[in-house]
Design a protein around this motif. Structure first.
Motif, PDB file in Angstrom:
ATOM      1  N   ARG A  20      40.918  44.778  55.543  1.00  0.00           N
ATOM      2  CA  ARG A  20      41.591  45.656  54.580  1.00  0.00           C
ATOM      3  C   ARG A  20      40.642  45.992  53.429  1.00  0.00           C
ATOM      4  N   PRO A  21      40.819  47.149  52.817  1.00  0.00           N
ATOM      5  CA  PRO A  21      40.041  47.429  51.612  1.00  0.00           C
ATOM      6  C   PRO A  21      40.533  46.523  50.484  1.00  0.00           C
ATOM      7  N   GLY A  22      39.753  46.412  49.429  1.00  0.00           N
ATOM      8  CA  GLY A  22      40.176  45.595  48.292  1.00  0.00           C
ATOM      9  C   GLY A  22      39.389  44.313  48.211  1.00  0.00           C
ATOM     10  N   ALA A  23      39.841  43.412  47.348  1.00  0.00           N
ATOM     11  CA  ALA A  23      39.109  42.178  47.080  1.00  0.00           C
ATOM     12  C   ALA A  23      40.093  41.023  46.973  1.00  0.00           C
ATOM     13  N   ALA A  24      39.593  39.826  47.223  1.00  0.00           N
ATOM     14  CA  ALA A  24      40.419  38.632  47.070  1.00  0.00           C
ATOM     15  C   ALA A  24      39.658  37.608  46.239  1.00  0.00           C
ATOM     16  N   LEU A  44      45.899  22.913  44.548  1.00  0.00           N
ATOM     17  CA  LEU A  44      46.384  24.228  44.979  1.00  0.00           C
ATOM     18  C   LEU A  44      45.202  25.200  44.978  1.00  0.00           C
ATOM     19  N   ALA A  45      45.308  26.233  45.787  1.00  0.00           N
ATOM     20  CA  ALA A  45      44.328  27.322  45.761  1.00  0.00           C
ATOM     21  C   ALA A  45      45.119  28.608  45.565  1.00  0.00           C
ATOM     22  N   VAL A  46      44.835  29.309  44.474  1.00  0.00           N
ATOM     23  CA  VAL A  46      45.627  30.483  44.107  1.00  0.00           C
ATOM     24  C   VAL A  46      44.828  31.740  44.407  1.00  0.00           C
ATOM     25  N   THR A  47      45.275  32.498  45.390  1.00  0.00           N
ATOM     26  CA  THR A  47      44.554  33.708  45.800  1.00  0.00           C
ATOM     27  C   THR A  47      45.278  34.947  45.316  1.00  0.00           C
ATOM     28  N   ALA A  48      44.516  35.873  44.752  1.00  0.00           N
ATOM     29  CA  ALA A  48      45.069  37.186  44.419  1.00  0.00           C
ATOM     30  C   ALA A  48      44.312  38.240  45.204  1.00  0.00           C
ATOM     31  N   ALA A  93      40.672  43.317  39.112  1.00  0.00           N
ATOM     32  CA  ALA A  93      42.123  43.098  39.090  1.00  0.00           C
ATOM     33  C   ALA A  93      42.464  41.791  39.797  1.00  0.00           C
ATOM     34  N   ALA A  94      41.804  41.536  40.938  1.00  0.00           N
ATOM     35  CA  ALA A  94      42.088  40.301  41.679  1.00  0.00           C
ATOM     36  C   ALA A  94      41.689  39.088  40.851  1.00  0.00           C
ATOM     37  N   GLN A  95      40.559  39.189  40.164  1.00  0.00           N
ATOM     38  CA  GLN A  95      40.096  38.056  39.357  1.00  0.00           C
ATOM     39  C   GLN A  95      41.092  37.739  38.235  1.00  0.00           C
ATOM     40  N   GLY A  96      41.555  38.804  37.554  1.00  0.00           N
ATOM     41  CA  GLY A  96      42.506  38.611  36.456  1.00  0.00           C
ATOM     42  C   GLY A  96      43.813  38.004  36.952  1.00  0.00           C
ATOM     43  N   MET A  97      44.295  38.505  38.083  1.00  0.00           N
ATOM     44  CA  MET A  97      45.567  38.002  38.617  1.00  0.00           C
ATOM     45  C   MET A  97      45.455  36.540  39.048  1.00  0.00           C
ATOM     46  N   SER A  98      44.335  36.206  39.693  1.00  0.00           N
ATOM     47  CA  SER A  98      44.154  34.837  40.167  1.00  0.00           C
ATOM     48  C   SER A  98      44.076  33.883  38.971  1.00  0.00           C
TER      49      SER A  98
END
Ligand code: AMP
Ligand code: GLY
Length: 422
Positions: free
Chosen positions: A324-328, A381-385, A392-397
């Protein structure tokens, strides 16, 4: 399909979740699993290294595919045992798992295959190791050859530190048998990259590259851990770079393993140090998915994970898998004292309004007899965004990691700092 996932950490939670998402009709089992996995799979309280009971379990549930998470059961021969009983197993034989379980073996394979890696020598005698250190320039890296849960590599700035490290391993036996054989190698410069190659022994499908954060502290400071966070994709891992790694590292190693009568089927994880001149130097190989990289990489895959793992396990041609496009971005929450120790039994509170795109993987958790979720290990825990952009993924995570609470929680707010500073 009836699938058994062996293991009970964040990596296995991510595997179970990705398999369930790939095909909701799967019947999923895990051993031992964890409270997060229990929402998606039947958990059986069998330790991941209890080969006899795992073989019985696979039999009792007529398992179609076994996916092995950790390296220890693979090195102990779990895949051999299950294959001998006619099961399809995603994971290498004990002989092929030596690529991780013995750094001396892995170095030997790389030398034979002409794969770029740090110059090194292997020792079983303290005096010989000390003599080598006396004639080689620092920094040097001293490694216990055997399995040491990610803690067997000591980066030594000075010769005195390198001497102390070999005395620890070959003299005081601080790593037990894992340190009976010691590899001393040159220090590699560059940027680290974790690459997952699903392989049937001959062909590979390379998954999106990830970057791990091994040090406990922000800015990559403090002692090494099992991994405090990861992100994918990594800008330096362009399609050309990945093609070069496949050509110069992965395929030659697979050919050499086959030549030695130990074909590798499963997940070949290449830990690379990308030199500024483009050379993909191998730091290590692992014989399984990395943790926490798996929690970042799997959520970005499109449909087809089951078919890919099953084909690799059977030694059949590998189907394509879409990304998928995007980042995690994955942020690990560790308990007080980690990595030297860990604490158990502290209640965990996870807000129930975490934003869409955030997934909380259980790594070291347990349920009390009253049903309270508590800490149960170093990495909790491992929290993935997952988001459209890395930022955006970094901020959410990071925000989700901050919102989860337990006593003594440790986490890094800078996962992916290299990507931001490019
Ligand atoms: P390993 O147990 O071999 O994966 O090593 C653990 C970590 O130590 C790696 O992820 C690197 O950060 C570091 N390391 C290991 N070997 C080297 C090397 N030759 N040069 C620089 N850093 C290394
Ligand atoms: N995150 C590093 C490893 O799984 O070995």
């Amino acid at each position: 399909m009836r699938i058994l996932v062996v293991g009970g950490g964040g990596r296995e939670h991510a595997l179970v979740m990705a398999l369930a998402a790939d095909d909701p009709s799967h019947q999923l089992h895990a051993a031992p699993g964890n409270p997060g996995i229990a929402a998606l799979a039947t958990c059986h309280p069998i330790p991941a290294d209890d080969i006899d009971r795992l073989a019985d379990l696979a039999d009792a549930h007529a398992i179609d595919l076994v996916v092995v998470g950790p390296e220890v059961p693979l090195a102990l021969g779990l895949a051999d045992r299950l294959r001998a009983e006619g099961r399809t197993v995603f994971g290498p034989s004990a002989a092929a798992a030596q690529i991780e379980a013995s750094k001396a073996f892995s170095k030997d394979v790389m030398a034979a295959a002409g794969v770029p890696t740090a110059a090194s020598a292997t020792f079983t005698e303290l005096e010989a190791a000390l003599a080598y250190i006396a004639t080689h320039a620092e920094p040097l890296v001293v490694k216990a050859s055997g399995l040491a849960a990610g803690k067997g590599a000591v980066v030594c700035e000075t010769r005195a530190e390198a001497e102390a490290a070999v005395r620890d391993m070959l003299g005081d036996r601080r790593f037990g048998h894992a340190g009976d054989v010691v590899v001393i190698e040159a220090f590699l410069v560059g940027e680290e990259l974790s690459l997952f190659a699903v392989t049937n022994g001959r062909e590979v499908r390379v998954l999106p590259a990830a970057q791990d954060h091994k040090r406990i502290g922000e800015g990559d400071t403090g002692p090494n851990t099992g991994g405090m966070g990861a992100y994918t994709p990594v800008a330096i891992a362009t399609p050309e770079v990945l093609a070069r790694i496949e050509r110069e590292v992965l395929l030659p190693v697979l050919q050499e393993m086959e030549r030695r009568g130990a074909p590798f089927r499963g997940l070949l994880y290449a830990g690379l140090m990308m030199h500024p001149d483009g050379t993909p130097n191998v730091v290590e190989f692992n014989c399984r998915f990395g943790d926490p990289e798996t929690e970042a990489v799997l959520p970005l895959l499109g449909r087809g994970l089951t078919a890919l793992l099953d084909a690799a396990a059977r030694g059949e041609p590998l189907p394509e898998i879409t990304v998928r496009p995007g980042a995690a971005v994955t942020t690990v929450l560790a308990s007080a004292g980690y990595p030297e120790s860990s604490s158990k039994g502290d209640p965990i509170s996870i807000p129930d309004d975490l934003p869409l795109g955030v997934t909380v993987y259980h790594a070291g958790t347990a349920l009390t007899s009253h049903g309270t979720l508590v800490t149960n290990g170093g990495r909790v825990l491992a929290v993935t965004a997952v988001a459209e952009s890395f930022a955006a993924a970094q901020g959410m995570s990071r925000d989700a990691a901050a919102a989860i609470e337990f006593k003594g929680k440790q986490f890094r707010r800078d996962i992916g700092w290299r990507e931001i500073s490019r």
